[in-house]
Design an enzyme around this catalytic site. Structure first.
Site, PDB file in Angstrom:
ATOM      1  N   SER A   1      69.469  12.509 -95.481  1.00 58.59           N
ATOM      2  CA  SER A   1      70.219  11.320 -95.238  1.00 58.59           C
ATOM      3  C   SER A   1      69.551   9.946 -94.991  1.00 58.59           C
ATOM      4  O   SER A   1      68.415  10.028 -94.551  1.00 58.59           O
ATOM      5  CB  SER A   1      71.359  11.417 -94.106  1.00 58.59           C
ATOM      6  OG  SER A   1      72.131  10.510 -93.941  1.00 58.59           O
TER       7      SER A   1
ATOM      8  N   ALA B   1      67.759   8.774-101.083  1.00 54.75           N
ATOM      9  CA  ALA B   1      67.757   9.100-102.319  1.00 54.75           C
ATOM     10  C   ALA B   1      67.550   7.871-103.329  1.00 54.75           C
ATOM     11  O   ALA B   1      68.567   6.933-102.958  1.00 54.75           O
ATOM     12  CB  ALA B   1      68.784   9.925-102.842  1.00 54.75           C
TER      13      ALA B   1
ATOM     14  N   CYS C   1      91.255   2.864-100.001  1.00 52.83           N
ATOM     15  CA  CYS C   1      91.181   3.531 -98.614  1.00 52.83           C
ATOM     16  C   CYS C   1      92.040   2.446 -97.847  1.00 52.83           C
ATOM     17  O   CYS C   1      91.572   1.393 -97.458  1.00 52.83           O
ATOM     18  CB  CYS C   1      89.643   3.409 -98.015  1.00 52.83           C
ATOM     19  SG  CYS C   1      89.179   4.201 -96.534  1.00 52.83           S
TER      20      CYS C   1
ATOM     21  N   GLY D   1      90.111  13.281 -94.505  1.00 51.24           N
ATOM     22  CA  GLY D   1      89.319  14.117 -93.582  1.00 51.24           C
ATOM     23  C   GLY D   1      89.760  15.450 -94.086  1.00 51.24           C
ATOM     24  O   GLY D   1      88.815  16.481 -94.483  1.00 51.24           O
TER      25      GLY D   1
ATOM     26  N   CYS E   1      96.711  12.549 -92.250  1.00 52.59           N
ATOM     27  CA  CYS E   1      96.201  11.437 -91.713  1.00 52.59           C
ATOM     28  C   CYS E   1      96.767  10.726 -90.573  1.00 52.59           C
ATOM     29  O   CYS E   1      97.811  10.671 -90.648  1.00 52.59           O
ATOM     30  CB  CYS E   1      96.058  10.078 -92.748  1.00 52.59           C
ATOM     31  SG  CYS E   1      95.223  10.565 -94.157  1.00 52.59           S
TER      32      CYS E   1
ATOM     33  N   LYS F   1      94.655  11.361 -82.458  1.00 54.13           N
ATOM     34  CA  LYS F   1      93.537  10.381 -82.946  1.00 54.13           C
ATOM     35  C   LYS F   1      92.366  10.642 -82.001  1.00 54.13           C
ATOM     36  O   LYS F   1      91.330  10.830 -82.400  1.00 54.13           O
ATOM     37  CB  LYS F   1      93.850   9.010 -83.101  1.00 54.13           C
ATOM     38  CG  LYS F   1      92.752   8.457 -83.930  1.00 54.13           C
ATOM     39  CD  LYS F   1      93.141   8.237 -85.490  1.00 54.13           C
ATOM     40  CE  LYS F   1      91.766   7.786 -86.249  1.00 54.13           C
ATOM     41  NZ  LYS F   1      92.387   7.608 -87.554  1.00 54.13           N
TER      42      LYS F   1
HETATM   43  C1  LIG Z   1      87.005   2.633 -91.796  1.00 59.37           C
HETATM   44  C2  LIG Z   1      87.538   3.980 -92.111  1.00 59.37           C
HETATM   45  C3  LIG Z   1      88.261   4.806 -91.411  1.00 59.37           C
HETATM   46  C4  LIG Z   1      88.817   6.142 -92.038  1.00 59.37           C
HETATM   47  N1  LIG Z   1      89.544   6.901 -91.142  1.00 59.37           N
HETATM   48  C5  LIG Z   1      89.861   7.960 -91.572  1.00 59.37           C
HETATM   49  C6  LIG Z   1      91.082   8.739 -90.764  1.00 59.37           C
HETATM   50  O1  LIG Z   1      91.353   8.543 -89.601  1.00 59.37           O
HETATM   51  N2  LIG Z   1      91.137  10.094 -91.392  1.00 59.37           N
HETATM   52  C7  LIG Z   1      90.819  10.664 -92.230  1.00 59.37           C
HETATM   53  O2  LIG Z   1      91.192  11.707 -92.608  1.00 59.37           O
HETATM   54  N3  LIG Z   1      90.124   9.894 -93.114  1.00 59.37           N
HETATM   55  C8  LIG Z   1      89.661   8.611 -92.789  1.00 59.37           C
HETATM   56  N4  LIG Z   1      88.659   8.060 -93.614  1.00 59.37           N
HETATM   57  C9  LIG Z   1      88.403   8.375 -94.858  1.00 59.37           C
HETATM   58  C10 LIG Z   1      87.117   9.439 -94.902  1.00 59.37           C
HETATM   59  O3  LIG Z   1      87.811  10.566 -93.931  1.00 59.37           O
HETATM   60  C11 LIG Z   1      86.020   8.877 -94.319  1.00 59.37           C
HETATM   61  O4  LIG Z   1      85.318   7.940 -95.257  1.00 59.37           O
HETATM   62  C12 LIG Z   1      84.725   9.909 -94.190  1.00 59.37           C
HETATM   63  O5  LIG Z   1      83.679   9.219 -93.634  1.00 59.37           O
HETATM   64  C13 LIG Z   1      84.094  10.311 -95.521  1.00 59.37           C
HETATM   65  O6  LIG Z   1      83.309  11.127 -95.427  1.00 59.37           O
HETATM   66  P1  LIG Z   1      81.728  11.500 -96.440  1.00 59.37           P
HETATM   67  O7  LIG Z   1      80.984  12.269 -95.907  1.00 59.37           O
HETATM   68  O8  LIG Z   1      82.456  11.420 -97.843  1.00 59.37           O
HETATM   69  O9  LIG Z   1      81.334   9.878 -96.597  1.00 59.37           O
HETATM   70  P2  LIG Z   1      80.623   9.277 -95.473  1.00 59.37           P
HETATM   71  O10 LIG Z   1      80.852   9.519 -94.039  1.00 59.37           O
HETATM   72  O11 LIG Z   1      80.270   7.877 -95.680  1.00 59.37           O
HETATM   73  O12 LIG Z   1      78.972   9.758 -95.450  1.00 59.37           O
HETATM   74  C14 LIG Z   1      78.023   9.528 -96.312  1.00 59.37           C
HETATM   75  C15 LIG Z   1      76.709   9.668 -95.964  1.00 59.37           C
HETATM   76  O13 LIG Z   1      75.545   9.609 -97.075  1.00 59.37           O
HETATM   77  C16 LIG Z   1      74.700   8.970 -96.701  1.00 59.37           C
HETATM   78  N5  LIG Z   1      73.905   8.124 -97.817  1.00 59.37           N
HETATM   79  C17 LIG Z   1      74.606   7.214 -98.503  1.00 59.37           C
HETATM   80  N6  LIG Z   1      73.763   6.938 -99.609  1.00 59.37           N
HETATM   81  C18 LIG Z   1      72.512   7.641 -99.192  1.00 59.37           C
HETATM   82  C19 LIG Z   1      71.479   7.923-100.182  1.00 59.37           C
HETATM   83  N7  LIG Z   1      71.155   7.056-101.238  1.00 59.37           N
HETATM   84  N8  LIG Z   1      70.571   8.916 -99.835  1.00 59.37           N
HETATM   85  C20 LIG Z   1      70.829   9.537 -98.721  1.00 59.37           C
HETATM   86  N9  LIG Z   1      71.992   9.740 -97.903  1.00 59.37           N
HETATM   87  C21 LIG Z   1      72.921   8.519 -98.386  1.00 59.37           C
HETATM   88  C22 LIG Z   1      75.177   7.811 -95.524  1.00 59.37           C
HETATM   89  O14 LIG Z   1      74.349   7.352 -94.725  1.00 59.37           O
HETATM   90  C23 LIG Z   1      76.147   9.047 -94.724  1.00 59.37           C
HETATM   91  O15 LIG Z   1      75.487   9.754 -93.919  1.00 59.37           O
HETATM   92  C24 LIG Z   1      88.389   6.749 -93.112  1.00 59.37           C
HETATM   93  C25 LIG Z   1      87.390   5.852 -93.927  1.00 59.37           C
HETATM   94  C26 LIG Z   1      87.073   4.588 -93.413  1.00 59.37           C
HETATM   95  C27 LIG Z   1      86.166   3.929 -94.590  1.00 59.37           C
END
Ligand SMILES: Cc1cc2nc3c(=O)[nH]c(=O)nc-3n(C[C@H](O)[C@H](O)[C@H](O)COP(=O)(O)OP(=O)(O)OC[C@H]3O[C@@H](n4cnc5c(N)ncnc54)[C@H](O)[C@@H]3O)c2cc1C
Length: 423
Positions: free
Chosen positions: A35, A79, A160, A321, A354, A389
């Site tokens: 990461s 990456a 989103c 989520g 959600c 929540k």
């Molecule tokens: C503000 C917000 C609120 C949300 N609230 C909810 C909610 O209440 N309930 C719900 O169900 N969903 C919610 N979501 C939707 C979803 O659950 C989240 O976006 C969640 O964080 C997505 O998880 P993910 O692991 O796909 O991405 P992320 O949590 O964004 O994780 C991605 C990871 O990849 C890493 N990364 C990125 N690029 C690279 C690279 N080039 N090399 C290495 N590592 C990298 C990042 O640092 C991070 O650690 C919400 C989204 C947002 C934006």
């Protein structure tokens, strides 16, 4: 012995690393999480950080020590470029790492640059990343000293929408608590064709329910909205009709604005033929596996899902989520099958639950499956959603620290929503 790499340490990546480790614990496989961030961030709590209801530190968990306890190696590197034909990833420090299986969980790249003046480098705030939310909180402190008009919403091609509503209601609650709400005319703007569409064609009664809350809280709205550009203190918005023609041009003044941008895939995978779609999202089949590179899986916000329908202003489908958890379970089972020399057979349910916090109350949306036609679909409002929540946050932060889900907390959450099980 196989080398399994998980790229990305967010909600999807950390769960996937723990689950694949647990699944293969009697085998001698290597599990490595890469990461670009040293810490996990609980993204759904970012809107609370932006109004100082949470400190940024309280929603971060350092990855290395907790992963080490479960014998998961951690590489703190971004990456830079993926070379799927060679099963290798070039990292930001110039080194290369190879894999037998790769699970991509990098979340989105935030496409602020698609609109002039949008985002933290421009004139609007963001809650998409904890660092953005921390900056938004600093700017919020200044704003409440000298309040004025506020614009909250989601840009064209955003997917989103929940957090945009959520942030509007949380900010509104905080302004009321401070007794300065009367000094802040609020407008919600969105690319959604109607309030409560959420990129999902609505969930249960979400249209009437969210319209009702916006009215109750005196928040005006503009839907079918495309942001043309943002200048300091002014947002230029085109409202379109159902055919996409110009209905009205708005020049909206603001003292504070938080806009959710469109998402893209990360740079390291852009334009890799067969791996990604034109916006850089990872193409996966029903087994979360890439159809061209069979040792690559993907889960979370980084995967390609076609929009539900054509909307006058483009909108995308949210990846939430519970839906992400179902992608992870399928991915883990499928990698385990491939390790055993079998073909993958597991599919994700893509059920969505959600919880949209409204500061002092909230709305829960249940869509099973997320994409219609659905077996179960409803939206319910109540103070219990705010409580749920908070429990949801606790549940996830515990999971990142222990690698374990909390079945009691999960059962309590589902019971609150009147759901017996997620199938
Ligand atoms: C503000 C917000 C609120 C949300 N609230 C909810 C909610 O209440 N309930 C719900 O169900 N969903 C919610 N979501 C939707 C979803 O659950 C989240 O976006 C969640 O964080 C997505 O998880 P993910 O692991 O796909 O991405 P992320 O949590 O964004 O994780 C991605 C990871 O990849 C890493 N990364 C990125 N690029 C690279 C690279 N080039 N090399 C290495 N590592 C990298 C990042 O640092 C991070 O650690 C919400 C989204 C947002 C934006």
């Amino acid at each position: 012995m196989a080398k399994i790499i998980i790229l990305g340490g967010g909600i999807a990546g950390v769960s996937l690393a723990y689950e694949i480790r647990a699944k293969t614990k009697t085998m001698d496989h290597q599990v490595i999480l890469i990461s670009d961030s040293e810490t996990f961030h609980f993204v759904p709590s970012n809107p609370w950080v932006a109004v100082n209801w949470r400190s940024p530190e309280s929603i971060k968990v350092p990855l290395a020590p907790y992963l080490a306890k479960k014998k998961i190696a951690f590489v703190h590197q971004a990456a830079k470029r993926l070379n799927p034909a060679e099963n290798s990833i070039e990292l930001a420090d110039g080194t290369e790492i190879t894999y037998d299986f790769l699970a991509i969980t990098t979340g989105p790249k935030l496409a602020f640059d698609e609109i002039t003046g949008l985002g933290p480098d421009g004139f609007t705030q963001s809650v998409c990343h904890v660092d953005h939310a921390a900056d938004a909180a600093n700017n919020w402190d200044q704003f409440v000293e000298d309040p004025g008009p506020m614009i909250v919403g989601a840009a064209q091609s955003a997917s989103c929408f929940g957090p945009a509503y959520e942030y509007a209601f949380i900010a509104e609650t905080e302004l009321r608590k401070r007794k300065i709400r009367h000094k802040v005319p609020m407008t919600y703007i969105s690319s959604e064709p109607y309030i409560g569409h959420l990129g999902l064609g609505g969930v249960g009664n979400s249209k009437a329910m969210l319209e009702g809350v916006l009215r109750d809280r005196h928040i005006n709205w503009i839907t079918n909205a495309k942001i043309d550009k943002v200048e300091e203190g002014t947002m230029f918005v085109t409202e379109v009709d159902q055919q996409g023609g110009v209905k009205k041009k708005h020049k909206l003044p603001f003292s504070y604005s938080m806009i959710l941008p469109a998402f893209k895939g990360i740079d390291a995978v852009q334009n890799i033929d067969g791996l990604v779609n034109p916006r850089g999202f990872i193409i996966v089949d029903e087994h979360q596996r890439n159809p061209k590179y069979h040792n690559i899986f993907a889960a979370g916000v980084c995967i390609a899902i076609s929009p539900l329908e054509v909307t006058p202003v483009p909108t995308g489908i949210p990846k939430t989520g519970y839906m992400i958890e179902s992608m992870i379970s399928a991915t883990v089972e499928n990698i385990a099958q491939m390790l055993a020399g079998q073909e993958p057979s597991h599919t994700a349910t893509w059920n969505a639950i959600c919880l949209a916090d409204m500061g002092d109350s909230g709305i829960a949306f249940v869509a099973m499956p997320q994409i219609p036609p659905r077996n179960v679909t409803w939206a319910r409002q109540g103070k219990w959603v705010h409580t749920a929540k908070v429990m949801f946050e606790k549940y996830h932060l515990r999971k990142v620290k222990t690698g374990k889900t909390d079945p009691i907390l999960e059962r309590q959450l589902l019971k609150m929503m009147g759901i017996n099980k997620l199938e």
